[in-house]
Design an enzyme around this catalytic site. Structure first.
Site, PDB file in Angstrom:
ATOM      1  N   SER A  63       2.105   8.467 -15.558  1.00  0.00           N
ATOM      2  CA  SER A  63       1.475   9.775 -15.401  1.00  0.00           C
ATOM      3  C   SER A  63       0.125   9.758 -16.111  1.00  0.00           C
ATOM      4  O   SER A  63      -0.645   8.814 -15.992  1.00  0.00           O
ATOM      5  CB  SER A  63       2.400  10.866 -15.950  1.00  0.00           C
ATOM      6  OG  SER A  63       1.833  12.141 -15.832  1.00  0.00           O
ATOM      7  N   LYS A 118      -0.773  14.906 -11.085  1.00  0.00           N
ATOM      8  CA  LYS A 118       0.017  14.393 -12.207  1.00  0.00           C
ATOM      9  C   LYS A 118       1.013  15.426 -12.720  1.00  0.00           C
ATOM     10  O   LYS A 118       2.117  15.065 -13.163  1.00  0.00           O
ATOM     11  CB  LYS A 118      -0.911  13.911 -13.325  1.00  0.00           C
ATOM     12  CG  LYS A 118      -1.714  12.663 -12.966  1.00  0.00           C
ATOM     13  CD  LYS A 118      -0.821  11.484 -12.617  1.00  0.00           C
ATOM     14  CE  LYS A 118      -1.609  10.197 -12.401  1.00  0.00           C
ATOM     15  NZ  LYS A 118      -0.743   9.045 -12.071  1.00  0.00           N
ATOM     16  N   ASP A 139       0.882  -1.171   0.000  1.00  0.00           N
ATOM     17  CA  ASP A 139       0.000   0.000   0.000  1.00  0.00           C
ATOM     18  C   ASP A 139       0.911   1.210   0.000  1.00  0.00           C
ATOM     19  O   ASP A 139       1.708   1.388   0.940  1.00  0.00           O
ATOM     20  CB  ASP A 139      -0.884  -0.030   1.252  1.00  0.00           C
ATOM     21  CG  ASP A 139      -1.864   1.144   1.316  1.00  0.00           C
ATOM     22  OD1 ASP A 139      -1.660   2.138   0.598  1.00  0.00           O
ATOM     23  OD2 ASP A 139      -2.826   1.063   2.098  1.00  0.00           O
ATOM     24  N   ASN A 142       2.808   2.615 -10.684  1.00  0.00           N
ATOM     25  CA  ASN A 142       1.538   2.668 -11.403  1.00  0.00           C
ATOM     26  C   ASN A 142       0.350   3.001 -10.507  1.00  0.00           C
ATOM     27  O   ASN A 142      -0.649   3.557 -10.976  1.00  0.00           O
ATOM     28  CB  ASN A 142       1.297   1.323 -12.087  1.00  0.00           C
ATOM     29  CG  ASN A 142      -0.135   1.152 -12.546  1.00  0.00           C
ATOM     30  OD1 ASN A 142      -0.562   1.735 -13.542  1.00  0.00           O
ATOM     31  ND2 ASN A 142      -0.916   0.365 -11.806  1.00  0.00           N
ATOM     32  N   TYR A 202      -6.715  15.834  -9.535  1.00  0.00           N
ATOM     33  CA  TYR A 202      -5.992  14.770 -10.234  1.00  0.00           C
ATOM     34  C   TYR A 202      -4.915  15.358 -11.141  1.00  0.00           C
ATOM     35  O   TYR A 202      -3.761  14.905 -11.140  1.00  0.00           O
ATOM     36  CB  TYR A 202      -6.973  13.936 -11.050  1.00  0.00           C
ATOM     37  CG  TYR A 202      -6.338  12.850 -11.878  1.00  0.00           C
ATOM     38  CD1 TYR A 202      -5.727  11.759 -11.271  1.00  0.00           C
ATOM     39  CD2 TYR A 202      -6.349  12.904 -13.272  1.00  0.00           C
ATOM     40  CE1 TYR A 202      -5.142  10.753 -12.027  1.00  0.00           C
ATOM     41  CE2 TYR A 202      -5.773  11.906 -14.029  1.00  0.00           C
ATOM     42  CZ  TYR A 202      -5.166  10.831 -13.412  1.00  0.00           C
ATOM     43  OH  TYR A 202      -4.585   9.843 -14.161  1.00  0.00           O
TER      44      TYR A 202
END
Length: 285
Positions: free
Chosen positions: A132, A150, A54, A81, A146
């Site tokens: 990304s 990124k 995690d 990922n 979000y």
């Protein structure tokens, strides 16, 4: 010697497809995920170890890396990922959710990377592939948290690439766009259901959703196609930094990186019907 890859977020989507692809190419695979039961079928693959990791739990990060090295002797590639996306207007997104967005998408990547770097430094070799998004290249409404995470990941990855180059460690960024059957959309929809949107945004949200529906009508890649790009980035032996992984985002990536700021902003505002800024009269200044 057979190479070994450690992949985070391997229970679904890109991570799962990447684990299957690396295994099919004869690599040793350490497929990590928060819930081990989600990887029961992966565990049946040859030379594949399913381990709990995690990215918000440093102890699990250290344990997963140690288990992978114990099983396979060394780790050659790290694929960061694991991630998720919040969907909704910024004002309707709680500070707690925004912190979670960064905890997973940015600080989680940093923590896993920090944990594996001593192993890579000792070997003076290693590849780090950070997954990304097109949203890390160009900003879009309704995904500000979000996109911010990124953008941060892109800046971190590029800066880190300069620091690690002298140590023989290569950093890569893979930038996917719209993809079918990853589970990512379902998680985003579930997160969005818990947000509260001020009524003043209603007209804008309706218009933006129509644009997103149109974008979804574009050719969408599969998670297997993105996994191929991840594999290529990990194994091509170059110091190339960025890989655009899906065709649907190529026009916007090109516009962001190859046109003037004015032309790019005009394009984006036309897509999302941004209300023009009212110019103040002389008496109002």
């Amino acid at each position: 010697m057979t190479q070994t890859v450690l992949i985070t977020g391997a229970s679904t989507g890109f991570g799962r497809s990447a684990a299957q692809m690396f295994a099919a190419q004869g690599w040793n695979v350490i497929a990590t995920m928060r819930t081990l039961s989600a990887g029961a079928d992966l565990a049946a693959l040859e030379n594949l170890l399913v381990v709990r990791l995690d990215v918000q739990d440093p102890v699990s990060i250290d344990s997963a890396i140690a288990a992978g090295i114990e099983r396979f002797g060394q780790i050659d590639v790290l694929v960061n990922n694991a991630g998720f996306g919040l969907f909704g207007v910024f004002e309707g997104t709680s500070p707690e959710k925004i912190r979670e967005q960064f905890d997973v998408n940015v600080f989680g990547v940093m923590d896993v990377t920090r944990a594996i770097l001593p192993h890579f430094r000792a070997r003076q070799a290693g590849v780090i592939v950070n997954v990304s998004s097109g949203a890390g290249v160009f900003g879009l409404p309704m995904i500000s948290a979000y996109s911010a995470s990124k953008f941060a990941l892109e800046g971190f990855s590029e800066s880190l690439s300069y620091e690690l180059a002298a140590l023989g460690i290569v950093v890569k960024i893979v930038e996917p766009g719209g993809v079918v059957s990853t589970g990512f959309g379902a998680r985003s929809a579930a997160e969005a259901a818990g947000l509260t949107t001020p009524v003043d945004y209603g007209q804008f949200v309706d218009a933006a959703l129509k644009v997103f529906e149109g974008l979804r009508g574009e050719r969408l890649a599969t998670s297997q196609e993105v996994a191929q790009v991840i594999f290529d980035a990990a194994s091509d032996g170059t110091d190339r930094l960025r890989y655009v992984a899906t065709q649907d985002i190529e026009p916007l990536v090109k516009a962001r990186r190859e046109t003037s700021e004015a032309d790019y902003m005009a394009l984006m505002r036309s897509k999302f019907a941004t209300r023009p800024i009212k110019k103040a009269s002389v008496g109002e200044r």
